[in-house]
Design a protein around this motif. Structure first.
Motif, PDB file in Angstrom:
ATOM      1  N   UNK A  28      -5.796   4.321   2.215  1.00 50.11           N
ATOM      2  CA  UNK A  28      -4.381   4.180   2.477  1.00 50.11           C
ATOM      3  C   UNK A  28      -3.934   2.729   2.257  1.00 50.11           C
ATOM      4  N   UNK A  29      -4.801   1.789   2.595  1.00 51.41           N
ATOM      5  CA  UNK A  29      -4.470   0.369   2.413  1.00 51.41           C
ATOM      6  C   UNK A  29      -4.168   0.057   0.946  1.00 51.41           C
ATOM      7  N   UNK A  30      -4.964   0.647   0.055  1.00 54.69           N
ATOM      8  CA  UNK A  30      -4.769   0.385  -1.377  1.00 54.69           C
ATOM      9  C   UNK A  30      -3.454   0.973  -1.871  1.00 54.69           C
ATOM     10  N   UNK A  31      -3.067   2.125  -1.341  1.00 56.63           N
ATOM     11  CA  UNK A  31      -1.793   2.731  -1.705  1.00 56.63           C
ATOM     12  C   UNK A  31      -0.635   1.826  -1.275  1.00 56.63           C
ATOM     13  N   UNK A  32      -0.699   1.346  -0.061  1.00 58.81           N
ATOM     14  CA  UNK A  32       0.350   0.464   0.453  1.00 58.81           C
ATOM     15  C   UNK A  32       0.423  -0.810  -0.385  1.00 58.81           C
ATOM     16  N   UNK A  33      -0.722  -1.391  -0.693  1.00 53.92           N
ATOM     17  CA  UNK A  33      -0.759  -2.601  -1.524  1.00 53.92           C
ATOM     18  C   UNK A  33      -0.189  -2.338  -2.915  1.00 53.92           C
ATOM     19  N   UNK A  34      -0.516  -1.186  -3.498  1.00 52.89           N
ATOM     20  CA  UNK A  34       0.002  -0.848  -4.828  1.00 52.89           C
ATOM     21  C   UNK A  34       1.518  -0.686  -4.796  1.00 52.89           C
ATOM     22  N   UNK A  35       2.029  -0.038  -3.756  1.00 49.94           N
ATOM     23  CA  UNK A  35       3.478   0.131  -3.631  1.00 49.94           C
ATOM     24  C   UNK A  35       4.173  -1.213  -3.462  1.00 49.94           C
ATOM     25  N   UNK A  36       3.594  -2.078  -2.640  1.00 48.52           N
ATOM     26  CA  UNK A  36       4.174  -3.416  -2.447  1.00 48.52           C
ATOM     27  C   UNK A  36       4.176  -4.209  -3.754  1.00 48.52           C
ATOM     28  N   UNK A  37       3.122  -4.074  -4.521  1.00 49.79           N
ATOM     29  CA  UNK A  37       3.028  -4.789  -5.792  1.00 49.79           C
ATOM     30  C   UNK A  37       4.103  -4.303  -6.766  1.00 49.79           C
ATOM     31  N   UNK A  38       4.366  -2.975  -6.762  1.00 41.41           N
ATOM     32  CA  UNK A  38       5.405  -2.433  -7.642  1.00 41.41           C
ATOM     33  C   UNK A  38       6.807  -2.885  -7.223  1.00 41.41           C
ATOM     34  N   UNK A  39       6.992  -3.103  -5.932  1.00 43.15           N
ATOM     35  CA  UNK A  39       8.289  -3.584  -5.448  1.00 43.15           C
ATOM     36  C   UNK A  39       8.426  -5.081  -5.729  1.00 43.15           C
ATOM     37  N   UNK A  40       7.338  -5.815  -5.517  1.00 46.13           N
ATOM     38  CA  UNK A  40       7.357  -7.270  -5.686  1.00 46.13           C
ATOM     39  C   UNK A  40       7.467  -7.685  -7.152  1.00 46.13           C
TER      40      UNK A  40
END
Length: 171
Positions: free
Chosen positions: A1-13
């Motif tokens: 789940x941590x990797x999913x959250x990080x990936x989503x944040x990266x796409x927003x950032x």
């Protein structure tokens, strides 16, 4: 789940395209609004400053999605603290009231309520008043909105400092 959250944040950032940003925001909104444990994890990330920066120049669709995520994230302590200390938090929320859509307005009012109901509420209420929230909140009461939004608007209008600042009184 941590990797999913990080990936989503990266796409927003660092967006690849406007479409990917919107999809990342929609996915994050779904996760924050349906899974409390995941919402708490998202809250521990750096999402609030990222969302506030995104909201500065976002189009209407992106704004609505970002406000939804921001409102959901502010339900947790760390994100509320990050938003309280961010200089754009109150101005961005006030700016987006009555501008995008009824849903976005509900998210903005809810997020503003979450920010202003904490310990330093008078300070935030005064800042909100300076950037024009009082007029927009009064318009919301006149134009009409959902019952829960009306309740939050009424509570925001009753916060310490809000009415005194409007009348030019010292608090």
């Amino acid at each position: 789940m941590e990797k999913l959250i990080e990936a989503l944040l990266k796409l927003i950032e660092k967006p690849i395209s406007p479409w990917t940003t919107k999809v990342a925001l929609e996915t994050t909104f779904y996760l924050v609004s349906t899974h409390e444990r995941i919402a708490a994890r998202v809250s521990e990330s750096r999402i609030v400053p990222l969302l506030l920066e995104t909201l500065v120049n976002a189009d209407r669709s992106t704004t609505e999605k970002a406000l939804g995520v921001l409102d959901g994230a502010l339900g947790y302590g760390r994100d509320r603290e990050a938003a309280c200390s961010h200089p754009l938090a109150v101005p961005v929320l006030v700016k987006n009231m009555l501008w995008v859509s009824e849903t976005a307005t509900q998210f903005a009012v809810s997020a503003l309520w979450k920010l202003c109901k904490s310990e330093r509420q008078g300070e935030r209420a005064a800042k909100a008043t300076k950037v024009g929230s009082f007029q927009k909140l009064l318009i919301l009461l006149q134009v009409g909105c959902s019952t829960s939004t009306k309740e939050k608007v009424s509570k925001l209008l009753r916060l310490p400092n809000t009415q005194g600042k409007l009348r030019g009184q010292k608090s």
